[in-house]
Design an enzyme around this catalytic site. Structure first.
Site, mmCIF file in Angstrom:
data_model
loop_
_atom_site.group_PDB
_atom_site.id
_atom_site.type_symbol
_atom_site.label_atom_id
_atom_site.label_comp_id
_atom_site.label_asym_id
_atom_site.label_seq_id
_atom_site.Cartn_x
_atom_site.Cartn_y
_atom_site.Cartn_z
ATOM 1 N N GLY A 29 -17.769 -17.061 -8.748
ATOM 2 C CA GLY A 29 -16.807 -15.978 -8.785
ATOM 3 C C GLY A 29 -17.263 -14.888 -9.733
ATOM 4 O O GLY A 29 -18.404 -14.853 -10.201
ATOM 5 N N ILE A 30 -16.341 -13.969 -10.035
ATOM 6 C CA ILE A 30 -16.625 -12.850 -10.925
ATOM 7 C C ILE A 30 -16.299 -13.242 -12.358
ATOM 8 O O ILE A 30 -15.301 -13.902 -12.619
ATOM 9 C CB ILE A 30 -15.787 -11.625 -10.519
ATOM 10 C CG1 ILE A 30 -16.091 -11.234 -9.066
ATOM 11 C CG2 ILE A 30 -16.043 -10.442 -11.436
ATOM 12 C CD1 ILE A 30 -15.179 -10.172 -8.511
ATOM 13 N N GLY A 31 -17.138 -12.847 -13.297
ATOM 14 C CA GLY A 31 -16.828 -13.090 -14.703
ATOM 15 C C GLY A 31 -18.046 -13.484 -15.511
ATOM 16 O O GLY A 31 -19.118 -13.798 -14.970
ATOM 17 N N GLU A 35 -18.163 -16.128 -1.232
ATOM 18 C CA GLU A 35 -17.574 -14.894 -0.704
ATOM 19 C C GLU A 35 -18.286 -13.664 -1.272
ATOM 20 O O GLU A 35 -18.487 -12.676 -0.584
ATOM 21 C CB GLU A 35 -16.077 -14.829 -1.003
ATOM 22 C CG GLU A 35 -15.718 -14.603 -2.466
ATOM 23 C CD GLU A 35 -14.218 -14.486 -2.683
ATOM 24 O OE1 GLU A 35 -13.451 -14.988 -1.851
ATOM 25 O OE2 GLU A 35 -13.816 -13.893 -3.694
ATOM 26 N N GLY A 76 -10.516 -15.142 -2.852
ATOM 27 C CA GLY A 76 -10.774 -16.397 -2.149
ATOM 28 C C GLY A 76 -10.779 -17.610 -3.046
ATOM 29 O O GLY A 76 -11.264 -18.676 -2.644
#
Length: 446
Positions: free
Chosen positions: A219-221, A244, A342
């Site tokens: 994911g983002i981060g 995703e 997502g």
């Protein structure tokens, strides 16, 4: 069809193209890197004479010109599918509103539930010899948006990378109403955040759980970035990608020979993703790269697809976790921060994967401007906070204080486990809260 003749016939100016927008319209701006530039400027010039325009967008990484229109909220509202920092900033002025989604269902929302787009305007790559315009690194749901559009305008940018896929990664000239040749402009760049010491500790717990041949979703981060850095310096090999979002960490791992997707049961030797954002080097890596596969999000994020991949590793960040194991990744109270994206799709998919593991990451506490600490581990989600992952779906939770696996635990076991990874300053208070909530046993460790 003579595609070049058709191209010349449909070629027009930005001003002429946006002249078809009328008050009350739904206008699609796309997502991420597909948000137009010259069409946006032309629409901004017209906006003072328009009212009640509803713009759809999301993950906005470059400020649209329409945001700078005087008294903008009197003329339009911007409806974001996933809030970036920019989107969040303009929420407070009543200009931006969030559309709650499960990302995997977004194409279906468009095709079955949403009002039609009166006008869709998108940034695309140059037309190829077969008459197709590639969506670039933003193919997650754009074809579905086009499918429910009355008029489609494409803004051609020669610097949009050609992102290979298998389906719904481009639009044919026969489906386009107008073509505008935009600026030859670089894709909006995102510089990966720099992990701090706590991020690196959290990442170390996670990397210790990854083995050769695992398939990754990041994911983002900062913590996912730290995971990528540790993997880069590890001995792990034959890693796969099904995510995703495609990020710089995947590119670096690919160039280092760590990723080849050879062990995946589906899309073997391909790194599957639905959209990408990052550095200029990342966009160059994406361009016409057969090792990568961009596909619509209803395939990439489908729980059945994810769970069919053995040893699936999902790594995501959040804002808060409570003693029941509920995860909040979208808001703190009524203050909106991000969106569901997502995350739940991948949490559930990894949960069902043979050998799969889902990791939710957060720092145990955050420091205020005065240096005082606030716990990110809560007794229960505060009033207004949005629950992104239900307690039944939460697996591993990781802070710099440790890692716990909540899968199969009772409420009292969960409370004890979650408190064990809270910041030490708040553990006694959390135990008291758990006692008051009747989820603390006398035999629990203190």
């Amino acid at each position: 069809m003579d595609y070049r003749a058709e191209y010349a016939k449909k070629l027009t100016t930005p001003e002429q193209a946006v002249s078809i927008v009328k008050s009350g319209d739904w206008v699609e701006y796309g997502w991420n890197c597909s948000i137009p530039v010259v069409l946006d400027r032309a629409l901004a010039a017209r906006m003072p004479e328009l009212y009640d325009i509803k713009v759809r967008g999301g993950n906005t990484i470059r400020k649209p010109a329409i945001f700078d229109v005087e008294n903008a909220a009197e003329h339009f509202c911007y409806n974001s599918m996933h809030c970036s920092g920019l989107d969040r900033k303009y929420m407070e002025s009543g200009l931006v509103y969030y559309t709650p989604i499960r990302f995997s269902e977004l194409p279906r929302y468009y095709r079955e539930n949403m009002e039609r787009n009166n006008v869709t305007m998108l940034m695309v790559g140059p037309m190829d010899e077969h008459g197709y315009f590639n969506f670039g690194p933003s193919g997650s749901h754009i074809k579905a948006a086009c499918d429910i559009s009355d008029k489609i305008i494409v803004e051609v940018n020669p610097q949009v990378p050609k992102c290979l896929g298998g389906f719904e990664e481009s639009i044919h000239i026969s489906d386009v109403d107008m073509i505008v040749e935009g600026e030859s402009a670089p894709m909006p760049a995102i510089t990966p955040g720099q992990p701090d010491e706590q991020d690196e500790i959290i990442a170390k717990y996670i990397v210790d759980e990854i083995s050769d041949g695992c398939c990754l979703q990041l994911g983002i981060g900062n913590t996912p970035n730290a995971v990528g850095s540790l993997l880069l310096n590890s001995d792990l090999k034959d890693l796969g990608v099904h995510s995703e979002m495609y990020v710089d960490a995947f590119m670096q791992l690919s160039l280092a020979g760590k990723i080849n997707s050879s062990k995946k049961k589906i899309d073997r030797y391909r790194q599957t993703y639905s959209f990408a954002a990052g550095t200029p080097e990342l966009y160059e890596f994406l361009d016409d790269n057969p090792a990568l596969l961009m596909a619509p999000v209803d395939y990439v994020n489908d729980i059945g697809v994810i769970s069919s991949i053995d040893n699936f590793i999902s790594i995501n960040s959040c804002i808060n976790v409570d003693l029941f194991g509920q995860v909040g990744a979208e808001s703190t109270g009524f203050r909106h921060i991000s969106g569901a994206g997502g995350q739940l799709d991948f949490v559930m998919g990894a949960h069902l994967s043979k050998g799969g593991k889902s990791f939710i990451c957060l720092k145990s506490a955050r420091a205020g401007k005065d240096g005082s600490l606030t716990s990110n581990i809560l007794p229960n989600m505060c009033n207004g906070s949005i629950i992104t992952d239900t307690r039944a779906n939460t697996m591993y939770v990781v802070t710099e204080q440790g890692m716990v696996n909540l899968k199969g635990m009772t409420t009292w076991q969960r409370a004890e486990a979650v408190i064990s990874i809270a910041h030490p300053q708040f553990r006694d208070e959390l135990i008291k809260n758990a006692e008051e909530m009747h989820i603390w046993r006398k035999s629990n460790k203190r």
